[in-house]
Scaffold this active site. Structure first.
Site, short mmCIF file in Angstrom:
data_model
loop_
_atom_site.label_atom_id
_atom_site.label_comp_id
_atom_site.label_asym_id
_atom_site.label_seq_id
_atom_site.Cartn_x
_atom_site.Cartn_y
_atom_site.Cartn_z
N HIS A 152 0.80 -1.23 0.00
CA HIS A 152 0.00 0.00 0.00
C HIS A 152 0.83 1.27 0.00
O HIS A 152 0.29 2.36 -0.08
CB HIS A 152 -0.98 0.02 1.18
CG HIS A 152 -0.31 0.28 2.50
ND1 HIS A 152 0.42 -0.68 3.15
CD2 HIS A 152 -0.24 1.39 3.27
CE1 HIS A 152 0.90 -0.18 4.26
NE2 HIS A 152 0.53 1.08 4.37
C1 UD1 Z 1 -2.35 4.82 6.70
C2 UD1 Z 1 -1.08 5.17 7.45
C3 UD1 Z 1 -0.06 4.06 7.24
C4 UD1 Z 1 -0.62 2.70 7.55
C5 UD1 Z 1 -1.88 2.50 6.74
C6 UD1 Z 1 -2.49 1.15 7.03
C7 UD1 Z 1 -0.62 7.59 7.53
C8 UD1 Z 1 0.24 8.66 7.01
N1 UD1 Z 1 -0.50 6.39 6.95
O1 UD1 Z 1 -2.04 4.87 5.32
O2 UD1 Z 1 1.04 4.31 8.09
O3 UD1 Z 1 0.33 1.72 7.25
O4 UD1 Z 1 -2.79 3.53 7.08
O5 UD1 Z 1 -3.64 0.94 6.30
O6 UD1 Z 1 -1.37 7.82 8.45
N2 UD1 Z 1 -9.28 4.85 2.38
C9 UD1 Z 1 -10.50 4.28 2.14
N3 UD1 Z 1 -11.12 3.68 3.21
C10 UD1 Z 1 -10.57 3.62 4.44
C11 UD1 Z 1 -9.31 4.20 4.63
C12 UD1 Z 1 -8.68 4.81 3.60
O7 UD1 Z 1 -11.04 4.31 1.05
O8 UD1 Z 1 -11.19 3.07 5.36
C13 UD1 Z 1 -8.61 5.56 1.28
C14 UD1 Z 1 -8.45 7.04 1.62
O9 UD1 Z 1 -9.58 7.76 1.31
C15 UD1 Z 1 -7.25 7.39 0.79
C16 UD1 Z 1 -6.41 6.11 0.83
O10 UD1 Z 1 -7.31 5.05 1.14
O11 UD1 Z 1 -7.61 7.64 -0.55
C17 UD1 Z 1 -5.30 6.24 1.82
O12 UD1 Z 1 -5.81 6.39 3.17
P1 UD1 Z 1 -4.97 7.21 4.28
O13 UD1 Z 1 -5.63 7.13 5.59
O14 UD1 Z 1 -4.65 8.55 3.75
O15 UD1 Z 1 -3.58 6.50 4.38
P2 UD1 Z 1 -3.19 4.96 4.23
O16 UD1 Z 1 -2.53 4.77 2.92
O17 UD1 Z 1 -4.32 4.07 4.59
#
Ligand code: UD1
Length: 365
Positions: A209
């Site tokens: 990811h």
């Molecule tokens: C976050 C953490 C990372 C961790 C990861 C585990 C930060 C900087 N990063 O990264 O350390 O390893 O979580 O999963 O905090 N999204 C969804 N549904 C959800 C959650 C996220 O669709 O329930 C989408 C968001 O809208 C975004 C993308 O996934 O487009 C990334 O989500 P985000 O929370 O920004 O960071 P992660 O990549 O999940």
């Protein structure tokens, strides 16, 4: 003493669970400790959040700040605004944050500015890679933390080198491993086990990811192809993070032995890991879990903030170049992967050590 416990993203939930258990135990022993569980809403999909609360028996959060997605700054700002309002309405004695996600940094800044001391669980680990948002979150959080709870001696040494005084550092072990130990006997075979014809030790698990691996379409495709080409025909189960799913949807990656699934529950995911031939990942937390369970782990990153998973555990860092995959997988299939040991104090008691320390700190500074 009233503590705010902050949890926002998937890797926070297994870390906070054992601390909550330990608080309940301390309360049962008439210790003066109360908590307010705050979900920032950083992760909001059912299978990224709610399912973990159910499976790990984490109580329903007292508050959900509903921050959800957005850019790094939008998300951080939204969490800060929500938590600031909450703290102004009702102050707590301490803000406890875990790990290195945006929620961790956002809430520590808010708390410290409102003169609420901060405790950081998993403090002091460093990858040295400022391109990763998690490293910035770690640096900022530790710069304004009052009480540092660490998983390893090395993490404590990093803190001392940066000027933190020894009496603020508590080497307690790993709360993520507490949760793994507690739930290991309840791991569940995923529903697709028979459908994918999985057999113990005869499949691989992959999670990816990190932006460095998934944000460039062609790179992700080449990575997956290279892994499949070197997987000896074994099934490769790939529970995809929402970020990765969005990119995979645009790519044409279809292989007979590649099974892309939704993110799995904690109990199903760790069942898969425990029974696999090996794991390929870019996660940090998974390298700790594979180390504990003695499962070979190939990490597609250039750096790690968890060096003990390599020096003591079963993890190997191979970078993000797809051409590094073949030698690593050849080694895995040769049966010569290192066996590894479990780091000191990863014994299921970290949550209790943290709560004992908090109870004994009668005056937060
Ligand atoms: C976050 C953490 C990372 C961790 C990861 C585990 C930060 C900087 N990063 O990264 O350390 O390893 O979580 O999963 O905090 N999204 C969804 N549904 C959800 C959650 C996220 O669709 O329930 C989408 C968001 O809208 C975004 C993308 O996934 O487009 C990334 O989500 P985000 O929370 O920004 O960071 P992660 O990549 O999940």
């Amino acid at each position: 003493m009233k503590i705010d416990l902050i949890a926002g993203a998937r890797p926070n939930f297994m870390k906070i669970a054992s601390i909550i258990d330990a608080i309940h135990e301390a309360k049962a022993n008439n210790k003066d400790i109360e908590y307010r569980l705050i979900h920032t809403g950083q992760h909001y999909d059912k299978n990224m959040s709610e399912n973990f609360f159910t499976q790990l028996s984490i109580p329903h959060p007292h508050v959900n700040l509903g921050a959800s997605g957005g850019s790094q700054s939008q998300q951080t700002a939204s969490i800060m605004i929500g938590y600031e309002k909450l703290l102004i309405d009702e102050k707590s004695d301490l803000c406890l944050v875990v790990g290195d996600v945006n929620s961790t940094m956002a809430c520590s800044i808010v708390a410290q500015k409102l003169h609420v001391p901060v405790a950081h669980v998993e403090a002091g680990i460093r990858s040295g890679d400022w391109k990763m948002p998690e490293e910035i979150n770690r640096l900022v959080t530790d710069a304004i933390t009052n009480f540092f709870f660490t998983t390893t001696i090395e993490a404590g040494n990093n803190l001392k080198k940066s000027g933190v005084s020894e009496d603020k550092i508590f080497w307690v072990g790993n709360t993520m491993i507490d949760t793994l130990i507690k739930h290991r006997s309840s791991f569940q075979k995923p529903l697709f086990w028979d459908e994918f014809n999985l057999q113990k030790n005869e499949y691989l698990v992959m999670t990816l990811h990190r932006p460095a691996n998934v944000d460039e379409d062609n790179n992700l495709k080449i990575l997956i192809e290279e892994i499949i080409n070197n997987s000896h025909g074994l099934p490769l189960v790939f529970p995809a993070h929402p970020r990765t799913s969005k990119i995979l949807a645009k790519l044409d990656v279809n292989f007979k032995n590649l099974y892309i699934t939704e993110p799995l529950g904690y109990l199903e995911f760790n069942y898969l890991v425990e029974n696999s031939r090996g794991v390929i990942t870019d996660s940090g937390g998974i390298t700790e879990e594979t180390t504990f369970m003695g499962v070979p782990c190939i990490t597609l990153r250039d750096t790690t903030e968890r060096p003990e998973t390599i020096t003591i555990g079963t993890n190997e860092l191979i970078g993000t170049d797809p051409w590094a995959i073949k030698p690593a997988m050849d080694k895995l299939f040769s049966g010569k992967w290192k066996k590894g040991c479990i780091p000191e104090l990863w014994d299921g008691k970290a949550g209790k050590r943290i709560v004992d320390a908090l109870v004994s700190l009668n005056k937060f500074k």
